[in-house]
Scaffold this motif. Structure first.
Motif, PDB file in Angstrom:
ATOM      1  N   GLU A 163       5.765   5.252  10.467  1.00  0.00           N
ATOM      2  CA  GLU A 163       4.457   5.542  11.064  1.00  0.00           C
ATOM      3  C   GLU A 163       4.310   7.051  11.305  1.00  0.00           C
ATOM      4  N   ALA A 164       5.411   7.668  11.736  1.00  0.00           N
ATOM      5  CA  ALA A 164       5.368   9.107  12.005  1.00  0.00           C
ATOM      6  C   ALA A 164       5.309   9.917  10.710  1.00  0.00           C
ATOM      7  N   ILE A 221       0.848  -1.202   0.000  1.00  0.00           N
ATOM      8  CA  ILE A 221       0.000   0.000   0.000  1.00  0.00           C
ATOM      9  C   ILE A 221       0.881   1.249   0.000  1.00  0.00           C
ATOM     10  N   LEU A 222       1.899   1.229   0.837  1.00  0.00           N
ATOM     11  CA  LEU A 222       2.817   2.374   0.900  1.00  0.00           C
ATOM     12  C   LEU A 222       3.637   2.484  -0.386  1.00  0.00           C
ATOM     13  N   GLY A 223       4.081   1.348  -0.878  1.00  0.00           N
ATOM     14  CA  GLY A 223       4.943   1.334  -2.055  1.00  0.00           C
ATOM     15  C   GLY A 223       4.232   1.805  -3.309  1.00  0.00           C
ATOM     16  N   GLY A 267       7.441  12.651   2.678  1.00  0.00           N
ATOM     17  CA  GLY A 267       7.756  12.006   3.952  1.00  0.00           C
ATOM     18  C   GLY A 267       7.718  10.492   3.817  1.00  0.00           C
ATOM     19  N   LEU A 268       6.679  10.023   3.151  1.00  0.00           N
ATOM     20  CA  LEU A 268       6.541   8.577   2.933  1.00  0.00           C
ATOM     21  C   LEU A 268       7.714   8.030   2.122  1.00  0.00           C
ATOM     22  N   LYS A 269       8.008   8.718   1.019  1.00  0.00           N
ATOM     23  CA  LYS A 269       9.120   8.260   0.172  1.00  0.00           C
ATOM     24  C   LYS A 269      10.426   8.243   0.953  1.00  0.00           C
ATOM     25  N   GLY A 270      10.621   9.262   1.768  1.00  0.00           N
ATOM     26  CA  GLY A 270      11.871   9.378   2.518  1.00  0.00           C
ATOM     27  C   GLY A 270      12.044   8.275   3.543  1.00  0.00           C
TER      28      GLY A 270
END
Lengths: 295, 160
Positions: B127-128, B52-54, B136-139
């Protein structure tokens, strides 16, 4: 009559020896290969990461800052013996600190030591020979900024006849073709990807199968190969016929190490990804574009 | 504290199960097989939530803060779970079929726990970060991948 035969035989032997001498002699770069070029350390870091120097030359299992101490000692088993990566830190005795710039360039681009001996092609100079001279100058400048290590280099564990370094000259003459595998890249991005894959990152060294003398099977380029020195496991093929990942999948893999199934890279690829993750995203995209452009 | 407890539990679980396996003998019993199934299921849950994140990191689907946060929360919760009972002695790749877990795991418990802690930390950072935006997610993705990969490199049999 007998005298003539002896002379003929002598000529044949002399001729053979001469051809052997000619074919197997170490060939260095022209003396002025680096003339007029100034090494830039910031650019050199990018070359260093793409070329993966640290992955093989850092101490075994080095982490954190120790990854930049190129003390050597990692072992690379092969069908011809076990190669041990040497110390290439800037230490003047244990490493390469006392070498001149042309001496380092000859090692990296021609596989020739400062003493004029051949290096074994476990050192991927057959790929690096395609490196641009400015990148070479930048890399040398960067290497000189790294920490010193006084760890002595260990000898390779290679048996006769492969231990005869002069024979490597014949191997180079037969197999070390400098031309590109992918001819005529369609655009600048694919050309950059070709430069990364075929020259700096030397992907073919593991992902391309080898022939009986350890030569790369260029007609099976990047189609996958056994893991050297291991009975099981395979380095996967990454040509379009073997790999159905999208370009986005390839970029993500080279960034985080995640496959499209969110499994992770294993083996030496973990080190490659640790390097590629630090390169600009444009470089990872270029590799993906190149892999998709292969026939 | 909450970070440390599962790791200690993990170590105790391994030790207790090590004793049990000696008594049970060398054949692969049902409990061992169940444990291997459980850890594979656990890995599958990591992969699902990472997927999901990817997909957002790859910009295959539009970024959505709520679903990114939910997936990252699951990931962090999975990393905090006590896996001690998943790894009984005798459940390595030399002792049985159907696992790529190398025997080195049981010889290097301290290092395994360091690597497990790296995943707990990286997934907590994810999570943060996941709800704060796509960058932020990619990082945060790289550190999670690095933590997964570090353990797989050291302790998983390469694909055959």
């Amino acid at each position: 009559m007998r005298c003539g035969m002896v002379r003929l035989l002598g000529l044949i032997i002399l001729g053979t020896a001469g051809v052997f001498w000619l074919i197997t002699r170490p060939v260095s770069l022209p003396d002025d290969a680096l003339a007029g070029l100034t090494g830039r350390t910031d650019q050199g870091e990018r070359v260093f990461l793409a070329a993966g120097c640290g992955s093989c030359h850092m101490a075994p299992d080095a982490t954190g800052a120790a990854r930049l101490v190129l003390a050597g000692g990692q072992r690379f088993p092969s069908d011809f013996g076990t190669f041990v990566a040497p110390n290439i830190s800037p230490h003047p005795e244990a490493g390469i600190g006392a070498w001149s710039d042309p001496e380092i360039a000859n090692a990296v681009l021609r596989g020739v030591s400062p003493e004029g001996a051949h290096y074994f092609p476990a050192f991927p100079y057959t790929a690096y020979q395609r490196m641009e001279m400015q990148d070479m100058a930048d890399l040398i400048a960067y290497l000189r900024t790294l920490p010193e290590s006084d760890a002595p280099s260990a000898p390779h564990e290679v048996g006769f006849p492969f231990s005869v370094r002069r024979l490597v000259g014949g191997w180079k003459w037969l197999f070390a073709a400098p031309d590109w595998v992918l001819q005529d890249p369609a655009d600048a991005e694919i050309a950059r990807g070709r430069y990364l894959v075929e020259a700096l990152a030397h992907c073919g060294e593991c992902h391309t199968p080898r022939g009986p003398l350890g030569e790369l099977a260029r007609d099976a380029w990047l189609t996958g190969a056994p893991v050297p020195g291991k009975d099981r496991g395979r380095v996967p093929g990454i040509d379009p016929a073997s790999l159905d990942w999208s370009e986005g999948d390839i970029v993500e893999y080279l960034t985080s190490g995640f496959t499209p199934e969110f499994d992770t890279a294993g083996g030496h690829m973990v080190e490659v990804i640790a390097n590629f993750a630090q390169l600009p995203e444009s470089d990872r995209r270029a590799v993906a574009a190149y892999l998709k452009a292969l026939p | 504290m909450s970070m440390k407890t599962p790791l200690i539990g993990f170590a105790i679980g391994l030790a207790v199960l090590a004793g049990g396996a000696v008594v049970a003998g060398s054949h692969v019993d049902k409990n061992v097989e169940a444990a291997v199934k459980a850890r594979k299921a656990h890995m599958q849950l990591y992969a699902y939530n990472l997927g999901i994140l990817g997909a957002m990191a790859k910009e295959e689907v539009p970024y959505d803060a709520a679903s990114a946060s939910a997936a990252a929360g699951n990931l962090a919760a999975l990393a905090r779970m006590n896996e001690g009972s998943y790894w009984p002695q005798g459940s390595d790749s030399l002792s049985m079929e159907g696992t790529r877990a190398l025997p080195d795991i049981w010889d290097n418990i301290d290092d395994v726990l360091v690597k497990a802690k790296a995943l707990t930390d990286a997934s907590a950072a994810m999570e943060a970060a996941a709800g704060t935006g796509l960058d932020g997610l990619k990082g945060a993705m790289g550190a999670v991948g690095g933590a997964c990969g570090a353990c797989h490199k050291a302790y998983r049999q390469p694909d055959s």
